[in-house]
Design a protein around this motif. Structure first.
Motif, PDB file in Angstrom:
ATOM      1  N   SER A   1       0.857  -1.183   0.000  1.00  0.00           N
ATOM      2  CA  SER A   1       0.000   0.000   0.000  1.00  0.00           C
ATOM      3  C   SER A   1       0.892   1.231   0.000  1.00  0.00           C
ATOM      4  CB  SER A   1      -0.900   0.008   1.239  1.00  0.00           C
ATOM      5  OG  SER A   1      -0.158   0.350   2.403  1.00  0.00           O
ATOM      6  N   ALA A   2       0.286   2.394  -0.053  1.00  0.00           N
ATOM      7  CA  ALA A   2       1.060   3.630  -0.147  1.00  0.00           C
ATOM      8  C   ALA A   2       1.963   3.852   1.050  1.00  0.00           C
ATOM      9  CB  ALA A   2       0.117   4.825  -0.308  1.00  0.00           C
ATOM     10  N   THR A   3       1.593   3.244   2.208  1.00  0.00           N
ATOM     11  CA  THR A   3       2.392   3.475   3.411  1.00  0.00           C
ATOM     12  C   THR A   3       2.836   2.191   4.106  1.00  0.00           C
ATOM     13  OG1 THR A   3       0.369   3.668   4.733  1.00  0.00           O
ATOM     14  CG2 THR A   3       1.317   5.720   3.865  1.00  0.00           C
ATOM     15  N   ASN A   4       2.562   1.034   3.492  1.00  0.00           N
ATOM     16  CA  ASN A   4       2.888  -0.228   4.172  1.00  0.00           C
ATOM     17  C   ASN A   4       3.195  -1.316   3.135  1.00  0.00           C
ATOM     18  OD1 ASN A   4       3.057  -2.536   5.738  1.00  0.00           O
ATOM     19  ND2 ASN A   4       1.228  -2.096   6.940  1.00  0.00           N
ATOM     20  N   PRO A   5       4.439  -1.805   3.111  1.00  0.00           N
ATOM     21  CA  PRO A   5       4.786  -2.853   2.152  1.00  0.00           C
ATOM     22  C   PRO A   5       4.273  -4.236   2.543  1.00  0.00           C
ATOM     23  CG  PRO A   5       6.676  -2.369   3.528  1.00  0.00           C
ATOM     24  CD  PRO A   5       5.613  -1.371   3.895  1.00  0.00           C
ATOM     25  N   LEU A   6       3.802  -4.372   3.782  1.00  0.00           N
ATOM     26  CA  LEU A   6       3.361  -5.679   4.267  1.00  0.00           C
ATOM     27  C   LEU A   6       1.834  -5.798   4.273  1.00  0.00           C
ATOM     28  CD1 LEU A   6       5.938  -6.191   7.176  1.00  0.00           C
ATOM     29  CD2 LEU A   6       6.049  -6.997   4.815  1.00  0.00           C
ATOM     30  N   ILE A   7       1.230  -5.213   3.247  1.00  0.00           N
ATOM     31  CA  ILE A   7      -0.213  -5.254   3.038  1.00  0.00           C
ATOM     32  C   ILE A   7      -0.466  -5.745   1.615  1.00  0.00           C
ATOM     33  CG2 ILE A   7      -2.262  -3.818   2.673  1.00  0.00           C
ATOM     34  CD1 ILE A   7      -1.811  -4.149   5.549  1.00  0.00           C
ATOM     35  N   GLY A   8      -1.484  -6.567   1.431  1.00  0.00           N
ATOM     36  CA  GLY A   8      -1.884  -6.960   0.080  1.00  0.00           C
ATOM     37  C   GLY A   8      -1.313  -8.289  -0.361  1.00  0.00           C
ATOM     38  N   THR A   9      -1.556  -8.630  -1.628  1.00  0.00           N
ATOM     39  CA  THR A   9      -1.171  -9.935  -2.168  1.00  0.00           C
ATOM     40  C   THR A   9       0.165  -9.866  -2.895  1.00  0.00           C
ATOM     41  OG1 THR A   9      -2.516  -9.464  -4.130  1.00  0.00           O
ATOM     42  CG2 THR A   9      -3.513 -10.806  -2.404  1.00  0.00           C
ATOM     43  N   TYR A  10       0.902 -10.966  -2.789  1.00  0.00           N
ATOM     44  CA  TYR A  10       2.181 -11.105  -3.491  1.00  0.00           C
ATOM     45  C   TYR A  10       2.217 -12.446  -4.205  1.00  0.00           C
ATOM     46  CZ  TYR A  10       4.083  -6.942  -1.233  1.00  0.00           C
ATOM     47  OH  TYR A  10       4.320  -5.646  -0.826  1.00  0.00           O
ATOM     48  N   ARG A  11       2.742 -12.429  -5.412  1.00  0.00           N
ATOM     49  CA  ARG A  11       2.809 -13.621  -6.245  1.00  0.00           C
ATOM     50  C   ARG A  11       4.072 -14.414  -5.938  1.00  0.00           C
ATOM     51  NH1 ARG A  11       0.504 -14.342 -11.495  1.00  0.00           N
ATOM     52  NH2 ARG A  11       0.176 -12.090 -11.629  1.00  0.00           N
ATOM     53  N   THR A  12       3.943 -15.748  -5.935  1.00  0.00           N
ATOM     54  CA  THR A  12       5.089 -16.627  -5.723  1.00  0.00           C
ATOM     55  C   THR A  12       5.681 -17.048  -7.074  1.00  0.00           C
ATOM     56  OG1 THR A  12       3.740 -18.622  -5.709  1.00  0.00           O
ATOM     57  CG2 THR A  12       4.031 -17.480  -3.608  1.00  0.00           C
ATOM     58  N   SER A  13       6.788 -17.780  -7.035  1.00  0.00           N
ATOM     59  CA  SER A  13       7.462 -18.166  -8.280  1.00  0.00           C
ATOM     60  C   SER A  13       6.634 -19.106  -9.136  1.00  0.00           C
ATOM     61  CB  SER A  13       8.812 -18.810  -7.970  1.00  0.00           C
ATOM     62  OG  SER A  13       8.646 -20.030  -7.266  1.00  0.00           O
TER      63      SER A  13
ATOM     64  N   GLU B   1       8.727 -13.682  -5.224  1.00  0.00           N
ATOM     65  CA  GLU B   1       8.789 -14.367  -6.520  1.00  0.00           C
ATOM     66  C   GLU B   1      10.000 -15.282  -6.651  1.00  0.00           C
ATOM     67  OE1 GLU B   1       8.524 -11.303  -9.444  1.00  0.00           O
ATOM     68  OE2 GLU B   1       6.336 -11.114  -9.268  1.00  0.00           O
ATOM     69  N   SER B   2      10.790 -15.341  -5.589  1.00  0.00           N
ATOM     70  CA  SER B   2      12.006 -16.170  -5.656  1.00  0.00           C
ATOM     71  C   SER B   2      11.772 -17.606  -5.207  1.00  0.00           C
ATOM     72  CB  SER B   2      13.110 -15.550  -4.788  1.00  0.00           C
ATOM     73  OG  SER B   2      12.777 -15.633  -3.400  1.00  0.00           O
ATOM     74  N   ARG B   3      10.610 -17.891  -4.602  1.00  0.00           N
ATOM     75  CA  ARG B   3      10.326 -19.236  -4.112  1.00  0.00           C
ATOM     76  C   ARG B   3       8.900 -19.644  -4.451  1.00  0.00           C
ATOM     77  NH1 ARG B   3      13.216 -20.663   1.597  1.00  0.00           N
ATOM     78  NH2 ARG B   3      14.976 -19.220   1.513  1.00  0.00           N
ATOM     79  N   PRO B   4       8.633 -20.950  -4.492  1.00  0.00           N
ATOM     80  CA  PRO B   4       7.270 -21.409  -4.769  1.00  0.00           C
ATOM     81  C   PRO B   4       6.373 -21.283  -3.537  1.00  0.00           C
ATOM     82  CG  PRO B   4       8.716 -23.295  -4.515  1.00  0.00           C
ATOM     83  CD  PRO B   4       9.597 -22.079  -4.489  1.00  0.00           C
ATOM     84  N   TYR B   5       5.103 -21.364  -3.803  1.00  0.00           N
ATOM     85  CA  TYR B   5       4.039 -21.213  -2.807  1.00  0.00           C
ATOM     86  C   TYR B   5       4.239 -22.125  -1.602  1.00  0.00           C
ATOM     87  CZ  TYR B   5      -0.939 -21.653  -1.287  1.00  0.00           C
ATOM     88  OH  TYR B   5      -2.119 -21.707  -0.601  1.00  0.00           O
ATOM     89  N   ASP B   6       4.433 -23.429  -1.821  1.00  0.00           N
ATOM     90  CA  ASP B   6       4.541 -24.380  -0.715  1.00  0.00           C
ATOM     91  C   ASP B   6       5.703 -24.060   0.214  1.00  0.00           C
ATOM     92  OD1 ASP B   6       2.318 -25.751  -1.579  1.00  0.00           O
ATOM     93  OD2 ASP B   6       3.440 -27.315  -2.621  1.00  0.00           O
TER      94      ASP B   6
END
Length: 406
Positions: A238-250, A306-311
């Motif tokens: 988010s605009a003030t917090n990098p630890l909010i929202g969704t992130y994609r895995t490898s 994005e450097s590692r898989p989901y599991d």
């Protein structure tokens, strides 16, 4: 709810789902189905592009979910003989539950005043698309129209400039929430009757459930006096917090972060992912700097994820204090360790004697798992129910010959 009898004259999912919840809670729920066609939902074979019938078996999940634990009687309500049976059922019930439109209720003689003439103490419950007052009382609705479209959820999840409105994430999405809402209303009405002796009329609309689900936004819009602007959220964080929202895995899966205090959770996150250097990085070494440089930090977090898989991430994040969740598909939800541990995914034996599984309603009493029984086959319990009402074998045969019951 043991000792409570619910008479359900309804079909599809919205109102029948309430009956299923009450059956989960111990009520005796009698489902009235048309003597020839049954609940119209029994005729669906494809929904949302999916086959909804189980091949080579009687198990029918879209009927099992909102109808488990009930008994079914087939009545041709257009016939006077069938109405005699219905009236006797009304006399012997605590709750009358329907989603028929007013014009259909009037035609069949099951409007509020009709039902109350037969049983003055019965709780009458009406589920609708748009409510029991106003210009749209006779307007039919499904959760896709009344709940999702009119209730604001569809607009809320659709980005500005999208070429199409985003649809509901699951079939019967609003119906299931609405059924749970109705069940709560019935419980309150039963409590009122038990403590005051007074009965109630309970009304729940899909539109009302939809507005309740989006009340955060609706209330803000009412305060602002205008529609809310569409959110233009950054790609990551988010605009003030990098630890909010969704992130994609490898491997193109997703994880959801909701660590609302970035200063508190940033050091832990960096340690867990093996980037301790970011803790002392002069861009991020205080909460003020993390918030000021959140977009830059979010891009780094995205590269890390994005450097590692989901599991691998799921296993690595276990035990982390910061709030996060794996984004699961329907199969994974059905096998979720916490749902299983808390009895929210339950076994049920279908009509063929095979073990199946269903999601249980989210309310649990006394730390005791619900014991599910399957949904009834069409008109499966007609004979039993009529016998309980005191009808003789001869009268039962007469009703069947007249086409009044199945």
């Amino acid at each position: 709810m043991q000792g409570v009898r619910v008479l359900e004259v309804a079909q599809f999912t919205f109102v029948p789902a309430a009956g299923a919840v009450l059956a989960d809670w111990g009520a005796d729920v009698i489902k009235v189905e048309h003597a020839e066609t049954g609940d119209a939902q029994r005729g669906l074979v494809r929904l949302l592009g999916l086959d909804v019938l189980s091949k080579g078996a009687s198990f029918f999940p879209i009927m099992e979910g909102p109808n488990r634990g009930k008994r079914s009687i087939g009545l041709a309500l257009e016939k006077p003989e069938a109405m005699e049976v219905l009236h006797e059922l009304i006399r012997n019930s605590d709750v009358f539950l329907t989603n028929f439109l007013p014009r259909a209720r009037k035609k069949l003689g099951i409007e509020l005043e009709d039902v109350r003439k037969i049983n003055p103490d019965i709780i009458v419950v009406r589920g609708s698309g748009f409510g029991q007052r106003g210009e749209e009382i006779d307007k039919g609705g499904y959760d896709s129209t009344a709940f999702w479209a009119r209730g604001g959820s569809g607009d809320g999840v659709t980005p500005e400039g999208s070429e199409q409105l985003l649809g509901m994430p699951s079939g019967a999405y609003g119906d299931s929430m609405g059924g749970m809402t109705i069940a709560g209303g019935i419980a309150a009405a039963l409590y009122k009757r038990a403590t005051t002796g007074e009965t109630s009329v309970v009304d729940v609309s899909l539109l009302g459930v939809g507005a309740w689900a989006t009340q955060f936004s609706v209330n803000l819009a009412l305060m602002a006096g205008q529609a809310l602007p569409k959110r233009n959220a950054p790609k990551h964080g988010s605009a003030t917090n990098p630890l909010i929202g969704t992130y994609r895995t490898s491997d193109d899966r997703w994880l959801m972060f909701s660590m609302l205090q970035p200063g508190k959770y940033w050091p832990e996150f960096c340690t867990v992912v093996g980037r301790e250097d970011l803790i002392t990085d002069e861009r991020f070494d205080s909460v003020e700097k993390i918030m000021a440089n959140a977009l830059e930090a979010a891009e780094i977090v995205a590269e890390i994820m994005e450097s590692r898989p989901y599991d691998e991430w799921v296993k690595l994040f276990e035990g982390m204090d910061g709030q996060w969740a794996a984004v699961q598909n329907a199969w994974e939800v059905g096998n979720d360790v916490s749902l299983v541990a808390n009895g929210q995914i339950a076994d049920v034996v279908d009509a063929d004697g095979n073990a199946q599984k269903l999601v249980v309603n989210p309310v649990q009493f006394d730390e005791t798992d619900v014991s599910l029984t399957r949904a009834p086959q069409f008109a499966e319990h007609t004979d039993d129910i009529l016998s309980e009402l005191g009808l003789s074998e001869e009268r039962l045969i007469e009703l069947k010959i007249a086409g009044a019951v199945t």
